[in-house]
Each structure stands twice: as C-alpha cells, then as structure tokens.
Design a protein around this motif. Structure first.
Motif, short mmCIF file in Angstrom:
data_model
loop_
_atom_site.label_atom_id
_atom_site.label_comp_id
_atom_site.label_asym_id
_atom_site.label_seq_id
_atom_site.Cartn_x
_atom_site.Cartn_y
_atom_site.Cartn_z
N LEU A 183 0.82 -1.20 0.00
CA LEU A 183 0.00 0.00 0.00
C LEU A 183 0.86 1.26 0.00
O LEU A 183 0.57 2.24 -0.68
CB LEU A 183 -0.90 -0.01 1.24
N ARG B 10 10.88 22.25 20.85
CA ARG B 10 11.19 22.69 22.21
C ARG B 10 11.40 21.49 23.13
O ARG B 10 12.42 21.38 23.81
CB ARG B 10 10.06 23.56 22.75
N LEU C 256 2.73 14.74 8.18
CA LEU C 256 1.39 14.71 8.74
C LEU C 256 0.68 16.05 8.57
O LEU C 256 -0.55 16.11 8.46
CB LEU C 256 1.45 14.35 10.23
N VAL D 168 -8.09 13.71 -2.91
CA VAL D 168 -8.22 12.60 -1.98
C VAL D 168 -7.04 11.65 -2.10
O VAL D 168 -6.42 11.27 -1.09
CB VAL D 168 -9.55 11.86 -2.22
N THR E 240 -3.72 13.37 -0.67
CA THR E 240 -3.65 13.47 0.79
C THR E 240 -3.58 12.08 1.42
O THR E 240 -2.85 11.86 2.38
CB THR E 240 -4.86 14.23 1.35
N LEU E 241 -4.34 11.14 0.84
CA LEU E 241 -4.31 9.77 1.35
C LEU E 241 -2.90 9.19 1.24
O LEU E 241 -2.38 8.58 2.19
CB LEU E 241 -5.31 8.92 0.56
N SER F 264 -0.53 10.73 3.75
CA SER F 264 -0.84 10.25 5.09
C SER F 264 -0.33 8.83 5.31
O SER F 264 0.25 8.52 6.36
CB SER F 264 -2.35 10.27 5.34
N LEU F 265 -0.56 7.96 4.32
CA LEU F 265 -0.10 6.57 4.45
C LEU F 265 1.42 6.53 4.58
O LEU F 265 1.97 5.85 5.45
CB LEU F 265 -0.53 5.76 3.23
N ASP G 210 2.42 7.92 8.03
CA ASP G 210 2.17 6.96 9.11
C ASP G 210 3.26 5.89 9.13
O ASP G 210 3.77 5.53 10.18
CB ASP G 210 0.81 6.27 8.90
N ARG H 3 6.49 7.29 10.31
CA ARG H 3 6.48 7.55 11.74
C ARG H 3 6.76 6.25 12.50
O ARG H 3 7.56 6.22 13.43
CB ARG H 3 5.13 8.12 12.17
N VAL I 29 -8.11 6.71 8.02
CA VAL I 29 -7.25 7.57 7.20
C VAL I 29 -8.04 8.12 6.02
O VAL I 29 -8.01 9.31 5.72
CB VAL I 29 -6.01 6.80 6.71
N THR J 54 -8.85 12.12 5.20
CA THR J 54 -8.15 12.75 4.09
C THR J 54 -9.13 13.21 3.01
O THR J 54 -8.74 13.92 2.11
CB THR J 54 -7.11 11.81 3.44
#
Lengths: 288, 311
Positions: free
Chosen positions: A25, A170, A214, A266, A269-270, A273-274, A277, A280, B136, B140
């Motif tokens: 994915l 900080r 993010l 869509v 942004t998807l 984000s994937l 994630d 991260r 998600v 989004t």
C-alpha cells in the motif's frame, strides 16, 4: 538513526531488505506521489491544451472523448489540462507553506528551549492561541479582508501548524540539552547556534520530518477548502479546490468537472498520510 | 489547586485578548470600510458622516481601546449592511448551526470512540487495519468533497434526499453525515493511539500478571487512562460546534453561522465578522477550560504539578 543503520549495513542485501519491507500500500502511495510530482514539475509539457483556452464548440463534453480524455467544462476548456495546472499550483502552495511553517516553528521551539523563562512562556502562549482557534476562521478573516494573492496565500498557509513543530522542537531540544552530546559540545566551546543547528537539529530531524508529512495533507485540504469557498486561489488561476468549487454548479449535468480534481485531492492526501504513518512507525524514536 | 485555577483563567483571558487584538488589526487596517460600504462614487460628505458615526475617524489606538471597552460592555457593533446589532444577526443563526453540529458530534462520539478502542484491542489484526484504513480515508477526504459526493449519490442519482436548503429534517441528514464521518475518523485514530500507549504501560502488565481478568484490566485500568488524551480532542470538537461547519454549510446552503461568516467576509461586514470571531474564540476558550479542569479531575498528577504537564 535508521539512515545510519542502513549506511553501515552490507551494501546490497541491506537495501534490498529495506525495500522489501515497504508494504504494498505504501508502494502505491509512493508511486502516486511520484506521478503527481512529475505532472506538477512538467505541467507545461504534459498538458495537452492551454488551461485557459476555451473551445465553445465542445462545451461540457463527457470524459472519454478522443480529444478531451477527461472531458471539458462549461466553457469548453480541457479538464485534463486544467487539472494538471491545478496540481502544480496546489502542490506549490502546500510545499511552500509546509517548509515555511516547519522552519518558523522549529526556530521558535529552539528559541524557547534556549532562553526558557519569559520567551518560552510567550512561545507556548502563542502556540496555545494558534491551537485553540480554528485556523480556517482566522484565515478567512485575513484573506477576505486583504484580498487573495498567491504570495499572501502561501504566507498565510505557512502559519498553519507551526505550533506543532515548535512544541516538538522545544521538547526534544530540552531533553537533548540534558544528554551528553549537547553538553559536551557546549563545554568544548561551541556557540549555541552551532549546538542547535549542527548537533541537536540532525538528531531530532526524523521526528520533524514525520510531522511535516502529517501536516502536509492538512495544508492541501485547507487550501482546497479556502479555494472551494472562493476565497483562496482566484481565477483565471486555478487550483484543485477552485476546480471543485466551480464544478459544483454543474454537478447534475457534468459531474466530471468536480470529480476529477476531487479524486486527485483525496488520492494525494491519502498517499501522503499513508507514507507519513509508515515513516512515523519506522523513524520516530519517541514511539519505540 | 487555587494556583491551577488562576493560571488557567488568566491564560483563557489572555487568549481572548489576543483574539480581540487579532480581529482589530486585521479587520481595521486592511482597508477603508466606509469606501467599501458606500461604493467608489460615494459623496465625500456621506463618507465623512459614515466614518464619524462608526468611530472610524479617531486615531487607530483610540479605536482599539474603544473597541476593547465596547466588547467589555457587550457592545459588539451593528451590521454595516442593515444596521441591526451584529450579535442579534449571529444569535439568530446559532440554532441552525447547532442543529447540524450537535447531532454530528453525537455521531462522532458514537462511532469514533468504540471503533478506536476496538482497533487498539485487536492491534495488527484485520479489524484494526480495516478500521485504520477507513479512518485515514475518512479524514483525508475534504468535507466539501464528501458532501458533494453524498449529494451526487443520494440527491442527484437516487433522488432520496434534498441537496440543499433547510426546509425539513430531511435536509439536515446529508450535512450531519458529512460532518460526522470526518470527525469520527479523527476520533477513532486518536482513541486508538491513546489506548495503545496505555496498553503498553507496565501497570497494565502488572494487573494482567496479578490475574485480573482482561475485561477488568481494560475497563478499570486502560480506559480511564486513555480518556485523558481523548478528552482533549473531544474538547476541541465541542469548542468548534459553532465554527466547525463553515464549509459544510456552504456546500448544503444551510443558513447557519458559517454561511453568515462567508457572506459577511465577502461583504466586508466588519461588525458581523468580529462578532463571529469572538464568539468562536469564546466557545473554544470555554471548552478548553472545561477540558483543563476535567484533566485535573481525571489525572491528579496534573493538579498537583501546578497545572503544568511535563515535557
């Protein structure tokens, strides 16, 4: 940190293993982002028509037409060409804004960590203020009253999300200051700017980069929301949200005008984000 | 405890003052409202009279203090368009907005929190991955795209529901769904990560090792601790009950506060925009205060540390 592990690993197999570890994915996300980036950079070469060229004979042509793959809008302008230019504008704004907000936020976070006391309180208070107000409302007030220009829009979006970098920078800088390496270089006589930029920054960069991935999709959503309301990018310039906003009036007769940019928003942004994630989970040392 | 409360109240007052300053700077210094309201060909005499009656002829710093004083007395100015009190215009629209945002908030809580807890308890399994992927996807997709797609399917194609307006309860269904789905996705994600963080703590392991049944470990130890970060995001949602529907109200032509804001902004109706800004700030600050006190209630450590959470 992972970078260093990769560099030290035996050359080929290590990299191969790292590539194989990427879930399918995330691969799809990376490929989509690469395609979008390519289109944004080479927009002038890729676009079949000028994005403003009307063709009054071919108005509201449905997708699948031999000359207009994604159809045309109410003035007969090629939807694919407009989409390509919109991708460029929207990505440009989002990239610019993300970089500004990351630099600004990190700088403020470092200042707070270095000076502590009043400066720290002031930065934290501003961060609280920013986080407690819905950004869309603040942005609406500024944009509508100053009128919208591309520079103002990028600058304004650049204020979005800075408080997250500031808080992270900080917190991490304060805890890094308590660790051996930072106090070692300080005692060797390095000036604070060198300690922060050359020693602390590289150590917390992975966390900051993850936050950027993010925040980035949120910036795209924000810009497209503003443009959708007619208060962001102004015609004849076009952006993804702008296209959706104008396409909405033809939702019954020509839904493709709106659906093409909507799906690009869509999917992009998807994908970010994937990817964010996954990064991260891999990179962020605070999670392990 | 007294120190905790005073600090929080001071911070709240400061935030309001910052918003007032922000509103003043942005709205007053960006142009001449008299010229805009009366048009470019207006009589200079009329412009002077207008400025005088709106207090626009005084020096800026005087306007600033007058503005602060007026707000302290609850005088939020009149709409420059039709002369009615701005607060009246805004107050009229609040019920319509709440009619969307309150059911949407309920929908978010009812879907988001259980989904997040369920995903965390089944970490790594199919259910977790499916919920997270949906989550998600849910946040989004911008609200205007989700709204328009719902219109396309349920209004244009199927013809089951109206596409916009506010004539009956059926008109509210699509906007509520649009708001609720996005929020539920965000909440599910937050709840899941809060739960995962708590489930990794030593006291959870200790409790299970002592032989406490897993169900009791979850309800007695994990859920109360995971509630703390979740309360923050719910507080933000409560705070944006009034401002959170700007885009969705525009998509569905719903006559709420958000619509009023967009129209007021394009008309440069200063008083109305200021009034909405302040109202939004006040609700945000109030819900943040409630969240802070809830924190103190949920987590005694914060109360005793003088209201300052550790880094």
């Amino acid at each position: 940190m992972t970078d260093r592990a990769l560099d030290n690993a035996p050359a080929r197999p290590g990299h191969l293993a790292a590539l194989k570890a990427i879930p399918p994915l995330v691969w799809v996300a990376i490929l989509w982002l690469a395609a979008v980036l390519f289109v944004a950079i080479f927009a002038d070469l890729v676009a079949p028509y000028s994005y403003t060229a009307p063709n009054l004979r071919n108005r509201l042509v449905a997708p699948g037409h031999a000359l207009h793959w994604l159809g045309t809008d109410e003035l007969g302008r090629d939807v694919l060409s407009r989409l390509i230019v919109s991708i460029r504008i929207s990505l440009l704004i989002a990239f610019g804004a993300t970089v500004i907000s990351a630099c600004f936020g990190t700088a403020l976070g470092f200042l707070a960590a270095y000076f502590r006391g009043l400066v720290e309180q002031a930065v934290l208070m501003l961060a609280d203020f920013q986080a407690s107000m819905p950004f869309l409302i603040l942005a609406l007030a500024v944009l509508a009253f100053f009128g919208s220009s591309l520079v103002l829009l990028v600058g304004l979006m650049g204020l979005f999300g800075w408080e997250r970098y500031a808080r992270i920078a900080r917190g991490l800088a304060i805890s890094a200051g308590a660790q051996g390496y930072a106090s070692a270089v300080t005692q060797l006589g390095a000036p604070p700017t060198q300690v922060y930029l050359r020693h602390i920054l590289p150590n917390i960069a992975s966390t900051l980069i993850v936050s950027m991935t993010l925040v980035f999709p949120e910036v795209i959503l924000l810009e497209s929301g503003l443009s959708f309301l007619g208060l962001g990018v102004q015609p004849p310039m076009t952006s993804l949200g702008n296209m959706v906003g104008f396409g909405r009036e033809y939702i019954t007769r020509a839904p493709w005008i709106m659906l093409a940019p909507a799906s690009v928003i869509v999917l992009t942004t998807l994908s970010v984000s994937l990817l964010g994630d996954w990064l991260r989970d891999r990179l962020d040392p605070t999670l392990q | 405890m007294a120190r905790f409360v005073t600090l929080r109240l001071l911070r709240a007052a400061l935030t309001i003052a910052l918003v007032v300053t922000f509103a003043f700077i942005v709205l007053r210094m960006s142009g001449d409202p008299a010229q805009i309201i009366l048009g470019p060909e207006a009589d200079p005499e009329a412009i002077r009279a207008f400025r005088k009656s709106w207090g626009l002829d005084a020096p800026l710093w005087q306007q600033y203090f007058q503005y602060f004083g007026a707000i302290a007395q609850g005088e939020l100015g009149r709409s420059m368009r039709d002369g009615r009190a701005a607060i009246e215009l805004v107050a009229e629209r609040i019920p319509a907005t709440l009619a969307l945002t309150l059911p949407a908030l309920f929908l978010k809580l009812a879907i988001g929190i259980p989904a997040g807890i369920f995903a965390a308890l089944n970490r790594g399994r199919f259910a977790d991955r499916a919920i997270m992927l949906l989550s998600v996807a849910g946040f989004t997709v911008p609200s205007f795209v989700l709204g328009l797609v719902l219109v396309l399917v349920f209004a244009v194609q199927l013809g089951w529901l109206p596409s916009g307006g506010q004539d009956s309860w059926r008109h509210a269904i699509l906007p509520i769904l649009t708001l609720g789905i996005g929020g539920a996705a965000v909440l599910a994600r937050f709840t899941r990560s809060a739960m995962l963080e708590v489930l990794g703590q030593p006291y959870i392991r200790t409790a299970s090792a002592k032989g406490v049944p897993w169900r009791l470990v979850v309800t007695g130890h994990a859920l109360p601790n995971a509630a703390i970060p979740t309360v923050t995001i719910v507080g933000f949602m409560v705070g944006s009950l009034i401002a959170g529907a700007v885009v969705v109200e525009s998509v569905f032509s719903w006559p709420g506060v958000g619509r009023l804001l967009v129209v007021a902004v394009s008309n440069r109706d200063l008083a109305v925009v200021q009034c909405i800004l302040l109202l939004v700030a006040a609700t945000m600050v109030a819900s943040n205060l409630i969240v802070d006190f809830l924190y103190g209630f949920l987590d005694p450590r914060l109360r005793h540390a003088g209201g300052k959470a550790g880094v």
